[in-house]
Design a protein around this motif. Structure first.
Motif, PDB file in Angstrom:
ATOM      1  N   GLU A  43     -22.240  73.271  24.103  1.00 36.74           N
ATOM      2  CA  GLU A  43     -23.141  74.311  23.617  1.00 36.74           C
ATOM      3  C   GLU A  43     -24.363  74.440  24.521  1.00 36.74           C
ATOM      4  O   GLU A  43     -24.842  75.539  24.779  1.00 36.74           O
TER       5      GLU A  43
ATOM      6  N   ARG B 253     -17.503  68.170  27.093  1.00 34.13           N
ATOM      7  CA  ARG B 253     -16.570  67.649  26.086  1.00 34.13           C
ATOM      8  C   ARG B 253     -15.119  67.897  26.536  1.00 34.13           C
ATOM      9  O   ARG B 253     -14.252  67.052  26.353  1.00 34.13           O
TER      10      ARG B 253
ATOM     11  N   ILE C  74     -14.150  65.367  29.007  1.00 37.76           N
ATOM     12  CA  ILE C  74     -13.818  64.082  28.366  1.00 37.76           C
ATOM     13  C   ILE C  74     -12.401  64.145  27.794  1.00 37.76           C
ATOM     14  O   ILE C  74     -11.632  63.187  27.900  1.00 37.76           O
ATOM     15  N   ALA C  75     -12.048  65.302  27.209  1.00 36.17           N
ATOM     16  CA  ALA C  75     -10.677  65.458  26.695  1.00 36.17           C
ATOM     17  C   ALA C  75      -9.657  65.354  27.833  1.00 36.17           C
ATOM     18  O   ALA C  75      -8.583  64.781  27.672  1.00 36.17           O
TER      19      ALA C  75
ATOM     20  N   ARG D 148       3.420  69.926  31.604  1.00 38.33           N
ATOM     21  CA  ARG D 148       1.972  70.150  31.724  1.00 38.33           C
ATOM     22  C   ARG D 148       1.242  68.999  31.041  1.00 38.33           C
ATOM     23  O   ARG D 148       0.566  69.160  30.037  1.00 38.33           O
TER      24      ARG D 148
ATOM     25  N   GLY E  60      -1.224  65.551  30.713  1.00 38.15           N
ATOM     26  CA  GLY E  60      -2.570  65.156  31.087  1.00 38.15           C
ATOM     27  C   GLY E  60      -3.504  66.341  31.197  1.00 38.15           C
ATOM     28  O   GLY E  60      -3.398  67.319  30.463  1.00 38.15           O
TER      29      GLY E  60
ATOM     30  N   GLY F 127      -2.695  70.207  30.949  1.00 41.76           N
ATOM     31  CA  GLY F 127      -2.585  70.877  29.659  1.00 41.76           C
ATOM     32  C   GLY F 127      -3.894  71.531  29.249  1.00 41.76           C
ATOM     33  O   GLY F 127      -3.906  72.580  28.609  1.00 41.76           O
ATOM     34  N   HIS F 128      -5.007  70.892  29.617  1.00 41.15           N
ATOM     35  CA  HIS F 128      -6.313  71.477  29.318  1.00 41.15           C
ATOM     36  C   HIS F 128      -6.663  72.587  30.310  1.00 41.15           C
ATOM     37  O   HIS F 128      -7.215  73.620  29.927  1.00 41.15           O
TER      38      HIS F 128
ATOM     39  N   GLN G  39      -4.846  74.687  31.841  1.00 42.21           N
ATOM     40  CA  GLN G  39      -4.185  75.975  31.630  1.00 42.21           C
ATOM     41  C   GLN G  39      -4.949  76.852  30.637  1.00 42.21           C
ATOM     42  O   GLN G  39      -4.810  78.066  30.636  1.00 42.21           O
ATOM     43  N   GLY G  40      -5.776  76.242  29.783  1.00 43.91           N
ATOM     44  CA  GLY G  40      -6.506  77.038  28.813  1.00 43.91           C
ATOM     45  C   GLY G  40      -7.845  77.535  29.313  1.00 43.91           C
ATOM     46  O   GLY G  40      -8.500  78.342  28.654  1.00 43.91           O
TER      47      GLY G  40
ATOM     48  N   ARG H 181      -8.877  79.479  31.651  1.00 41.78           N
ATOM     49  CA  ARG H 181      -9.062  80.894  31.983  1.00 41.78           C
ATOM     50  C   ARG H 181      -9.620  81.635  30.760  1.00 41.78           C
ATOM     51  O   ARG H 181     -10.475  82.500  30.882  1.00 41.78           O
ATOM     52  N   ALA H 182      -9.119  81.265  29.592  1.00 44.25           N
ATOM     53  CA  ALA H 182      -9.563  81.946  28.377  1.00 44.25           C
ATOM     54  C   ALA H 182     -10.817  81.310  27.778  1.00 44.25           C
ATOM     55  O   ALA H 182     -11.618  81.986  27.165  1.00 44.25           O
ATOM     56  N   LEU H 183     -10.991  80.011  27.983  1.00 46.26           N
ATOM     57  CA  LEU H 183     -12.031  79.309  27.232  1.00 46.26           C
ATOM     58  C   LEU H 183     -13.377  79.202  27.928  1.00 46.26           C
ATOM     59  O   LEU H 183     -14.406  79.113  27.285  1.00 46.26           O
ATOM     60  N   SER H 184     -13.390  79.197  29.248  1.00 50.85           N
ATOM     61  CA  SER H 184     -14.615  78.778  29.916  1.00 50.85           C
ATOM     62  C   SER H 184     -15.684  79.862  29.858  1.00 50.85           C
ATOM     63  O   SER H 184     -15.410  81.031  29.665  1.00 50.85           O
ATOM     64  N   TYR H 185     -16.913  79.438  30.034  1.00 50.75           N
ATOM     65  CA  TYR H 185     -18.038  80.352  30.062  1.00 50.75           C
ATOM     66  C   TYR H 185     -18.117  81.069  31.409  1.00 50.75           C
ATOM     67  O   TYR H 185     -18.827  82.033  31.566  1.00 50.75           O
TER      68      TYR H 185
ATOM     69  N   GLU I  82      -6.638  66.162  22.525  1.00 51.38           N
ATOM     70  CA  GLU I  82      -7.064  65.248  23.577  1.00 51.38           C
ATOM     71  C   GLU I  82      -5.867  64.547  24.230  1.00 51.38           C
ATOM     72  O   GLU I  82      -5.787  64.462  25.449  1.00 51.38           O
TER      73      GLU I  82
ATOM     74  N   PRO J  73      -2.487  67.934  25.240  1.00 51.77           N
ATOM     75  CA  PRO J  73      -3.041  69.272  25.024  1.00 51.77           C
ATOM     76  C   PRO J  73      -2.008  70.396  24.942  1.00 51.77           C
ATOM     77  O   PRO J  73      -2.193  71.337  24.179  1.00 51.77           O
ATOM     78  N   ASP J  74      -0.921  70.289  25.690  1.00 51.47           N
ATOM     79  CA  ASP J  74       0.068  71.364  25.647  1.00 51.47           C
ATOM     80  C   ASP J  74       0.810  71.355  24.302  1.00 51.47           C
ATOM     81  O   ASP J  74       1.148  72.410  23.753  1.00 51.47           O
TER      82      ASP J  74
ATOM     83  N   MET K 276      -7.228  81.051  23.290  1.00 46.69           N
ATOM     84  CA  MET K 276      -6.450  80.862  24.512  1.00 46.69           C
ATOM     85  C   MET K 276      -5.288  81.849  24.576  1.00 46.69           C
ATOM     86  O   MET K 276      -5.029  82.467  25.610  1.00 46.69           O
TER      87      MET K 276
ATOM     88  N   ASN L 248      -6.253  85.649  24.988  1.00 45.59           N
ATOM     89  CA  ASN L 248      -6.919  86.044  26.226  1.00 45.59           C
ATOM     90  C   ASN L 248      -6.175  85.649  27.489  1.00 45.59           C
ATOM     91  O   ASN L 248      -6.752  85.621  28.579  1.00 45.59           O
TER      92      ASN L 248
ATOM     93  N   LYS M 122     -19.134  79.751  21.200  1.00 43.51           N
ATOM     94  CA  LYS M 122     -18.263  80.730  21.848  1.00 43.51           C
ATOM     95  C   LYS M 122     -16.950  80.898  21.074  1.00 43.51           C
ATOM     96  O   LYS M 122     -16.390  81.979  21.027  1.00 43.51           O
TER      97      LYS M 122
END
Lengths: 380, 309
Positions: free
Chosen positions: A231, A240, A243-244, A335, A337, A340-341, A343-344, A346-350, B59, B62-63, B101, B104, B172
């Motif tokens: 945030e 965060r 860390i994931a 995908r 480790g 897997g994070h 790949q998301g 593109r949609a999630l980041s600021y 965590e 994730p997939d 996800m 988008n 967000k």
């Protein structure tokens, strides 16, 4: 000696910009006595000012003893982290016009989770020592490129650490970290994001050693997922999520001795066997049998209130075989480790991801040609 | 179609109750079901769904997390409703994150859908929105119905709202209200005739995600909201999250024991903790069999006595 406040802001302003009256309350801290006082300051300033500009005006014209850190004034150096109304911000990124228009007088205080030196200046020592503990330098181990050639890293491999590499070490995330408030030794969001920046770097050869170290008592699994770091981060690093990624990489490499990792793995097991969390078995699966037996009195207290649902017969979700089959498919698709994070993101980041970013084969101009500004069309 | 108490048609929502409301927090499920028609909601419970992964599968794998949540969203969409209702902060974030996800990133949605279809799950078009019960009743028609339903009132009961984390942050993905200055629980407490008790830690962490792996750290986190709420004179706390509820209610005795070890003069906490649906349920006159306060570890008796006085 501080100069007297002047009526006109023209000296910092130039003649054209309209001005406004800005009021802020600042927590002043005397380093000798430790005394704290909340003082109100009112200055005239151009409408475009940031919080940092306001502090500069106060220091120039009202009280030269006000202490705060600054350097670049453009969100690059990470020096001016502080709290506005309790939330960590970069002073140079925070425009004042809307706040003034709302008639609000914000309270400015130093960042949290770090010792106060004076006024808004904190001791970054603990921050840097945790950063050093991550060994934030490349430890080679990759295949050397042929003599005289460069080592090429694909865009895809760089995407893994794209966000983490944006960190400017300002400490805004650390300031708000709920776990660090309760465990000051927690490595924390900034250091762990830095760790991921090296674990995910294609040129680094020490990822397993790093993951072993980051899985220490005060490492990855100390994170309480309060999401204050995501945030607050002014650069879109999303610590965060970093860390994931480290958690996912650890489990991928079989580094799962920590109770936090065992806890996470039990959710996977639950989902693919019964579909729902096998809640009662979670404690022994996380903490081990001995520790669970020591907690039996506590557990009996909960059991009397129906808080320990019997594991038999299991509470099985309808069509759970679909969830099992999905896991098989997902595992085949590989995908694992951090990927897997990633790949998301593109949609999630600021921040924006562009597929062509960094693509050397798509030049803006052909050598020898006159450059054309495509956004505004042909030049007159 | 059935109707709310004032004759308005009920709004049908897909109801994803999550693990805890099925297991250790059954009182959350029974009170939510009983309350729903009074606030204009018809719950269409999803049967063929699993755990959202609670942040842990997110965590660890994730997939797999993404696919489990896509499957929940797909079955939610298949009900024909435009809203999937949650009653847990952690479910809310996990499902909204996966939804964001998939909505988008066309390539990602296509891959996930191919996998869903391969195991017999209907494909997901991205048309459902995930909303917590709190959001459905904190404004608009739900809020108007709530005010009518809460006819018994809380008679000035002093209630401390506790939001927890994953219904506010990251904004967000959640974005219903300002994560630093939320207002929804306060609006509901007031609509029910209670008095809002304000305190800084209402937006902080209860410690639950690490209460098993790092109990000492988690209990120090838990200490802040409970101590601040008591100091501010709260009769009870209310939370929209069953994990926060477990932490605040079931671990309160452990917090007391740990505080006594550090400070022999520690005055034990006896803070009653209410689920959101129970707080409104009390004001709306739900039955004891629906509220199920006997399932709480910390007694809710002082609250009920104050309301009867």
């Amino acid at each position: 000696m501080p100069s007297e406040p002047t009526a006109a802001a023209a000296s910092t302003n130039g003649a054209l910009s309209p001005t406004m009256d800005v009021a802020v309350k600042i927590w002043r801290v005397d380093p000798e006595t430790g005394e704290r006082a909340l003082k109100t300051y009112e200055v005239e300033a151009p409408e475009w000012v940031t919080l940092l500009d306001v502090l500069d005006i106060i220091k120039d014209r009202v009280d030269g003893t006000l202490a705060y850190r600054k350097s670049c004034r453009m969100m690059i150096c990470g020096s001016c982290g502080m709290r506005m109304d309790g939330a960590a911000v970069l002073a140079c990124k925070t425009r004042m016009a809307d706040i003034v228009a709302a008639g609000h007088v914000p309270v400015i205080s130093p960042m949290g989770n770090l010792p106060i030196v004076k006024d808004l200046v904190v001791d970054m020592g603990p921050f840097w020592s945790k950063m050093r503990a991550m060994k934030p330098w490349l430890q080679p181990g990759y295949e050397e490129p042929p003599e005289g050639k460069e080592y090429h890293v694909s865009q895809e491999r760089m995407n893994v650490i794209h966000k983490e590499a944006l960190c400017i070490n300002c400490g805004c995330c650390v300031s708000e970290c709920n776990s660090m408030e309760s465990d000051p030794d927690f490595l924390g969001p900034a250091a762990l994001a830095k760790g991921m920046r090296f674990v995910g770097d294609a040129r680094d050869g020490a990822d397993v050693e790093r993951l072993e170290e980051y899985n220490s008592e005060h490492g990855i699994w100390d994170c309480t997922r309060c999401y204050f770091c995501n945030e607050r981060c002014p650069k879109g690093v999303d610590p965060r999520d970093a860390i994931a990624k480290l958690g996912a990489e650890s489990i991928k490499h079989g580094i799962d001795r920590d109770m936090g990792a065992k806890h996470a793995k039990w959710f996977v097991k639950s989902a693919e066997t019964t579909g729902w969390l096998r809640e009662t078995e979670l404690v022994p699966k996380t903490q081990g049998v001995v520790s669970s037996i020591m907690q039996i009195k506590f557990a009996m207290g909960l059991a009397r209130r129906g808080k320990v649902p019997p594991p038999f017969p299991p509470h099985v979700a309808a069509d759970v075989k679909e969830a099992r089959a999905l896991r098989d498919i997902v595992q085949q698709q590989g995908r694992e480790g951090a990927l897997g994070h990633v790949q998301g993101e593109r949609a999630l980041s600021y921040i924006e991801h562009h597929t062509t970013a960094g693509n050397r084969h798509a030049p803006e101009i052909t050598p020898g040609e006159e450059p054309v500004n495509r956004d505004v069309g042909e030049r007159p | 179609m059935s109707a709310a108490t004032n004759g308005t048609a009920l709004r049908k929502v897909a109801y994803y109750k999550g693990c805890l409301a099925s297991l250790s927090a059954k009182e959350l499920d029974t009170s939510t079901r009983a309350l729903a028609p009074k606030v204009g909601l018809e719950l269409d419970e999803l049967e063929s769904v699993t755990c959202c992964g609670a942040g842990d599968i997110h965590e660890a794998e994730p997939d797999y997390y993404l696919h489990l949540n896509a499957r929940i969203l797909a079955y939610g969409e298949a009900t024909g409703s435009d809203t999937l209702m949650t009653v847990c902060n952690v479910c809310t974030l996990n499902l909204r994150q996966a939804n964001h996800m998939l909505q988008n990133d066309e390539a990602l949605l296509a891959r996930v859908n191919a996998n869903l279809e391969a195991v017999g799950v209907p494909p997901y078009s991205g048309a459902i929105e995930v909303k917590h019960l709190l959001w459905l009743i904190a404004e608009g028609e739900g809020y108007e119905l709530l005010k009518q339903a809460a006819h018994k009132g809380l008679k000035g009961l002093r209630v401390a709202p506790f939001y927890g984390c994953q219904i506010l942050r990251p904004s967000k993905l959640l974005g219903f209200e300002d994560p630093d200055r939320p207002w929804s629980l306060e609006a509901i407490i007031e609509a029910c005739g209670g008095e809002v008790v304000d305190y800084p830690a209402k937006i902080k962490c209860c410690g639950f995600p690490i209460i098993q792996a790092r109990e000492e750290t988690a209990l120090r986190e838990l200490m802040q909201p409970i101590a601040q709420a008591r100091d501010a004179g709260a009769d009870a706390m209310v939370t929209p999250c069953p994990l926060c509820h477990l932490s605040l209610d079931a671990w309160q005795s452990k917090l007391n024991a740990s505080e006594r070890r550090e400070n022999p003069r520690h005055e034990d906490f006896h803070m009653p903790i209410l689920h959101l649906s129970q707080l409104i349920g009390v004001a709306a006159g739900l039955e004891a069999s629906e509220l199920k306060f006997k399932r709480h570890v910390v007694s809710v008796k002082p609250v009920l006595e104050k309301l009867e006085a």
